[in-house]
Scaffold this motif. Sequence first.
Motif, PDB file in Angstrom:
ATOM      1  N   VAL A 525       0.828  -1.209   0.000  1.00 41.68           N
ATOM      2  CA  VAL A 525       0.000   0.000   0.000  1.00 41.68           C
ATOM      3  C   VAL A 525       0.862   1.258   0.000  1.00 41.68           C
ATOM      4  CG1 VAL A 525      -1.774   1.274   1.245  1.00 41.68           C
ATOM      5  CG2 VAL A 525      -1.868  -1.215   1.152  1.00 41.68           C
ATOM      6  N   ALA A 589      -6.054   7.529  -2.096  1.00 46.16           N
ATOM      7  CA  ALA A 589      -5.861   6.655  -0.936  1.00 46.16           C
ATOM      8  C   ALA A 589      -6.590   7.183   0.281  1.00 46.16           C
ATOM      9  CB  ALA A 589      -4.369   6.501  -0.641  1.00 46.16           C
ATOM     10  N   TYR A 599      -7.234  -0.199  -5.033  1.00 40.62           N
ATOM     11  CA  TYR A 599      -6.300  -1.216  -4.539  1.00 40.62           C
ATOM     12  C   TYR A 599      -6.712  -2.619  -4.989  1.00 40.62           C
ATOM     13  CZ  TYR A 599      -3.443  -3.897  -1.278  1.00 40.62           C
ATOM     14  OH  TYR A 599      -2.548  -4.782  -0.745  1.00 40.62           O
TER      15      TYR A 599
END
Length: 637
Positions: A525, A589, A599
């Motif tokens: 991430v 994000a 994602y």
Amino acid sequence: MFRIKKLDIFIAKQFLLLFVATFFVCLFVLMMQFLWRYIDELIGKGLSMEVMAQFFWYMMLMLVPQALPLAILLSSLITFGNLGESSELTAIKAAGISLMRAFRSLIFLTVCIMLGSMYFQNVVGPNANMSFAQLLISMKQKSPELEIPEGIFYDGIPQTSLYVQKKDPQTGMLYGMMIFRQTESFEDAAIILADSGMMQSTAEKKHLLLTLHSGEWFENMRGQDVASANVPYRRETFAKKRILLDFDADFNLTDAGLLSNNAKAKSLEQIRLDIDSMNHEYDSIGRVFYRDVMAFYFCRDSISKSDSLRATKMAATRAVNVDTVFNRLAPEQKQRSMTSALSRVNRSVADQEYKELITSEGDRLIRQHRIEALNKYTLALQCLLFFFIGAPLGAIIRKGGLGIPVIISVLVFIIYYIFDNTGYRMARGGMWAVWFGKSLPTAVLTPLAVFFTYKANNDSVVFNIDLYRTFFMRLFGLRLKRYVAGKEVIIQDPDYTTDRLRLMTINEEITAYAHEHKLMRMPNVVKVFFRYEDDREMERIVEVLENTIDDLQNTRDKKIITELNNYPIVSTRAHTRVFNRRWLNILSAVIVPIGIIIYLRMWRFRLRLYRDLKTIKHTNTEIIGRIEEMQSGKTTK
């Protein structure tokens, strides 16, 4: 200097022939759609052919301004669709003539039609609308045609219900009759039973003559001055009896004075004068209402305004407790005060509701007149607007006839109708301003016309279905399939040695890439959204692979052609990140739903890339082996 060229005459002839045909088609469709709105109210009235001819004639005149834009849209679309389909439009452009130059003659004709539509709406349309409205009200008020059904009560005759058990269509005789007549009240009702009878209309068509045979008559005799509970009645037995019933079957034209507020039946000058008159009238009414309110609160006893203001200020300075004063009153005085106050409040509410009704009706009439005034301009402007939608679309799609042009015309008309009807209803109800409601469809379709004209003039691709299909498949991550076919004529054979070395190098590189980036694992991430490093390696590998595939397409070997179709179309960047700018990735994000979706989508493309690389490696191995067989001379033709 403006000159009429042969090209202008040619295109104008094509357009005018189609315009005349499509105009009558559109007019017929609009008339049928308009007729279905009133078919239930007009059916069964026994109207003469002369009345029906007038009805359709005035309806046609009233719908002409609406049919003109639709006819221009369809005819211009078919005209340039035919020119494009027969390659005549290509020849025109090859001669150095621009598309706007080809539009020149039709623009002139469209402007003439637009001005004619404006003149028609201002001169012929109001008279047609007035005559149509007058005729329609008269047709609705006409008594229905007398058609007595069997087995049910028929109430088409005023103040009379008629039941017929059976009727003979040949002779017109009615059998098993029951008649229920009611004049002023229930107590005056009469019931007539008869074995048979016949019904005829009088010569002036104002009454019905009913001849009855072998029956009985029951009638209450109670009058208004009889207070007894026992109602006297009379009973009569007859062998033959004639009864005259009121039934106006003739057609009478309604007085046109009742339609004085019909804005559609007025020209622009009449609408302007009527709006001024109504504004003056309702402003006067508003001033009268205002004076009434001021007199009620400040000048009820003929006190001057200055005295009333002084009294109001004095009352405001004094600390008066209304509850204290009210509690000092006797119970009877309290009751009278409450009753008097409630009565005054109810009268005031009723008076305000009546005034609101008058003012709201005035506002509605003024809005209706303003809507009709703007409607005359917008309907005329639609002619030019629909031309700049239809003609460029025809030049873009290059399909003539009544197939695709009709479908596109219907879609454009549906869009126009939805916005026009929505704007009209909102403006009529006062929720939107009149200018905004009536200009809404024009504001929506004008950018569309500009876009299509720009695209057609620049030969841009607008309706390439494959282009849109590829875009949406890539957007939603759908798989694209490769298609490679053998060539009939090959100018240069592939460089098998170089292609084999390239494929071997690609196998080594994709193996190293999959091991380095660990495609089977979930993406990091932090690296994806916050510490991303530019990754162009897969783009380079895929570019080399595509060049190799392009070179191998020149082969005559069917096995290699078959293997080339096994190569997947690789998405080179979807497994890395969505945006090139760092701040956009950080922002995506932070926004939790969007970040999670991005994602998961990225992880899905990493897994797909891993499978694609395995397929590429296997296909490369097969093609390398085939090339080695061909070069060693072990294959047979």
